[in-house]
Design an enzyme around this catalytic site. Sequence first.
Site, short mmCIF file in Angstrom:
data_model
loop_
_atom_site.label_atom_id
_atom_site.label_comp_id
_atom_site.label_asym_id
_atom_site.label_seq_id
_atom_site.Cartn_x
_atom_site.Cartn_y
_atom_site.Cartn_z
N ASN A 1 11.25 4.93 54.22
CA ASN A 1 10.80 3.94 55.00
C ASN A 1 12.03 2.92 55.03
OD1 ASN A 1 9.62 1.55 56.17
ND2 ASN A 1 8.08 1.33 54.81
N TRP A 2 12.87 2.78 56.05
CA TRP A 2 13.99 1.87 55.91
C TRP A 2 13.50 0.57 56.19
CZ3 TRP A 2 18.29 5.13 59.23
CH2 TRP A 2 18.32 6.40 58.53
N LYS A 3 12.60 0.09 56.43
CA LYS A 3 12.02 -1.21 56.86
C LYS A 3 12.92 -1.81 57.70
CE LYS A 3 9.41 -1.14 52.65
NZ LYS A 3 8.79 -1.91 51.56
N HIS B 1 0.97 0.16 56.89
CA HIS B 1 1.79 -0.37 55.96
C HIS B 1 1.36 -1.56 55.35
CE1 HIS B 1 5.28 -1.57 53.18
NE2 HIS B 1 5.33 -0.30 52.99
N GLU C 1 2.88 -4.23 54.58
CA GLU C 1 3.58 -5.39 54.98
C GLU C 1 3.12 -5.63 56.51
OE1 GLU C 1 7.47 -3.82 54.20
OE2 GLU C 1 6.81 -4.08 52.04
N GLU D 1 -0.11 3.06 48.23
CA GLU D 1 0.99 2.14 48.05
C GLU D 1 0.42 0.97 47.59
OE1 GLU D 1 4.86 3.18 50.23
OE2 GLU D 1 3.48 1.90 51.53
N GLY E 1 8.52 -2.71 46.37
CA GLY E 1 9.84 -3.73 46.30
C GLY E 1 9.79 -4.35 44.91
N SER F 1 8.42 1.16 44.81
CA SER F 1 9.21 1.28 43.64
C SER F 1 9.30 2.63 43.06
CB SER F 1 9.13 0.40 42.53
OG SER F 1 8.92 -1.08 42.97
N GLY G 1 10.99 3.04 49.76
CA GLY G 1 11.47 2.02 50.64
C GLY G 1 13.18 1.93 50.09
#
Length: 258
Positions: free
Chosen positions: A9-11, A96, A98, A168, A174, A214, A235
């Site tokens: 997941n490159w965000k 997700h 976020e 998650e 992160g 992480s 991520g």
Amino acid sequence: MRKPFIGGNWKMNTDSAGAVDLAKGLTQKCDSMLDRVDVAVCPPFVYLAAVREALGSSAIGLGAQDMYFEPKGAFTGEISCQMLKDVGCSYVIIGHSERRHVIGETDELLNKKLIAAIDAGLLPIFCVGELLEQRKAEKTGQVVKEQIEKGMAGISVEKAKTITIAYEPVWAIGTGVNATPGQAQEVHLMIRQLLASMYNDSFAEQLRIQYGGSANAANAAELMAQADVDGLLVGGASLKVNDFAVIVEAAAKAKSQV
Ligand code: PGA
């Protein structure tokens, strides 16, 4: 036997040149392992087409980080499943943390997105996970159960087979503090038992559950060694070719030894 599945997941990261370089680097490092592990990368929308081209004939899958449930129309700023398919996506991340906690997406909206993605023929990676205060209050099981029950409401067993669930924990995303392998396994098992009760045993046995938060080159092997951890949604460490390749290799090795 569930084939391991690693997602990157490159965000909201990379630029066009960086996205292409990353994709090309991954094909070189990962293609030889794709018989043992499924891999997908999820770049920002605007780089999907360029990454599709950079992946070339590689079996690394392309995924988007989100989508909207309507097929087309006056939804300024949104992207439909049909558009994602048109640029070569096979996967889409839905719910997700976020999106849930920064953007404010609800279980009801995510349910609509899941249904639309499945109906369009995309493979959803459906994310669930508790906040730190919910874990501290011992509400992890309850929170995850509610997210899954509401998110997957009304989805038949046949349709649900296309879903990958990503557990998650929000406090691990992160932060550099991953769930311990034991903590991940405990929730993954709970999710599998929940799916067995919502659907049936054989469905629960075949559905893949990724861990995310992480995950990195150093902890991938021990996370993947857990019986109910079928993959990782990565991520930060998915932005580095070498780190991501080590994670993919750890996944391939962990499950081929079983
Ligand atoms: P992280 O993110 O690996 O950077 O913690 C995981 C995710 O949000 O999918």
